[in-house]
Design an enzyme around this catalytic site. Sequence first.
Site: not given
Ligand code: UT7
Length: 323
Positions: A114, A250, A280
């Site tokens: 990225c 980005h 992304n």
């Molecule tokens: O370009 C390269 C660099 N990449 C990035 O910059 C990405 C960086 N990370 C992010 O953008 C965020 O961490 C995400 C958007 C990927 C995730 O957001 P988050 O606020 O960190 O959520 P999380 O991973 O902590 O997940 C929260 C909850 C989890 O459930 P539990 O464990 O709290 O019950 C996940 O299982 O959301 C759940 N979850 C979803 N729910 C509905 C994860 N993906 C989804 C989904 N739909 N698509």
Amino acid sequence: MNTRAVVIGVGHYLPERVVENAEFEKTLDTSDEWIRARSGIERRHFAAEGQTTSDLAINAANAALEDAGIKADDVDAIVLATSTADLTFPSAATMVQAGLGMTRGFAFDIQAVCAGFVFALTNANALILSGQAKRVLVIGAETFSRIMDWEDRGTCVLFGDGAGALVLEAQDGTGSNEDRGVLSTDLNSDGRHRDILYVDGGVSTHSTGYLRMQGKEVFRHAVEKLAATANAALDKIGMGTEQVDWIVPHQANIRIIKGTAKKMGLPMENVVVTVQDHGNTSAASIPLALSVGKQRGQIRQGDVIVTEAIGGGLAWGAVVLRW
Ligand code: UT7
């Protein structure tokens, strides 16, 4: 007299197929609300069957050449940032060279995931400053849809396909921050974090693999490292954030974009945001945002722009340029 690598053209290309968040609700335990709230993404484009990264790149490059008012053979080099090249080799850049009908110069790929476009722009700038090229096409192009695990809701809803391109030209400057062109660059990587964002396959493992990400971990590194690299690039030329017209970040997550702007002390009015429409697109996201930002009338000649990106590696960096 100082040579500067000045942007003389910009263009982009997005595949026709648009996929709204709601489409994922049919196959995954997810929702439009979750995707919007957590990432800011509303839709993304996916390449058609058989459409490759170099196809997208050729379209974006042609748009940038047209914007610059030059032909492919007026360019000395193509630097293409991608992690999703058509084939293991040759480089996607040489495919673009052939596709543009360019019969001279040289072309190569850069792989910094990225952060790829920031690395490509820095290398293209170095080619110009060292006198190896007078005009360079710098492209970011990706088909991340090809490395998605469609059963992993934590990743497959976040990425999209697309391409963007800039034409850089060597021009005389004064050496001051008033010059147009690239003013400062800052590159970093730290391979100790290679396992928080990677593809679990590759040539030496006889597979293509799928993208794997510990989203929370990447998020944590992102805000801190992006603001630091942007400020480092500005510090190198004694510029303060008050002189910045636009952050063109980005486009991974609106919360990261907002967090970085806040840390840098800049309001969101000074940030070009396209994540809602593109998702992304990895190395393509910054040139896409530059092109769309110009089309919208946000970016104008003379504006000071800070681009910053982070991705797998981890690799991250920033470029300051005057448009
Ligand atoms: O370009 C390269 C660099 N990449 C990035 O910059 C990405 C960086 N990370 C992010 O953008 C965020 O961490 C995400 C958007 C990927 C995730 O957001 P988050 O606020 O960190 O959520 P999380 O991973 O902590 O997940 C929260 C909850 C989890 O459930 P539990 O464990 O709290 O019950 C996940 O299982 O959301 C759940 N979850 C979803 N729910 C509905 C994860 N993906 C989804 C989904 N739909 N698509």
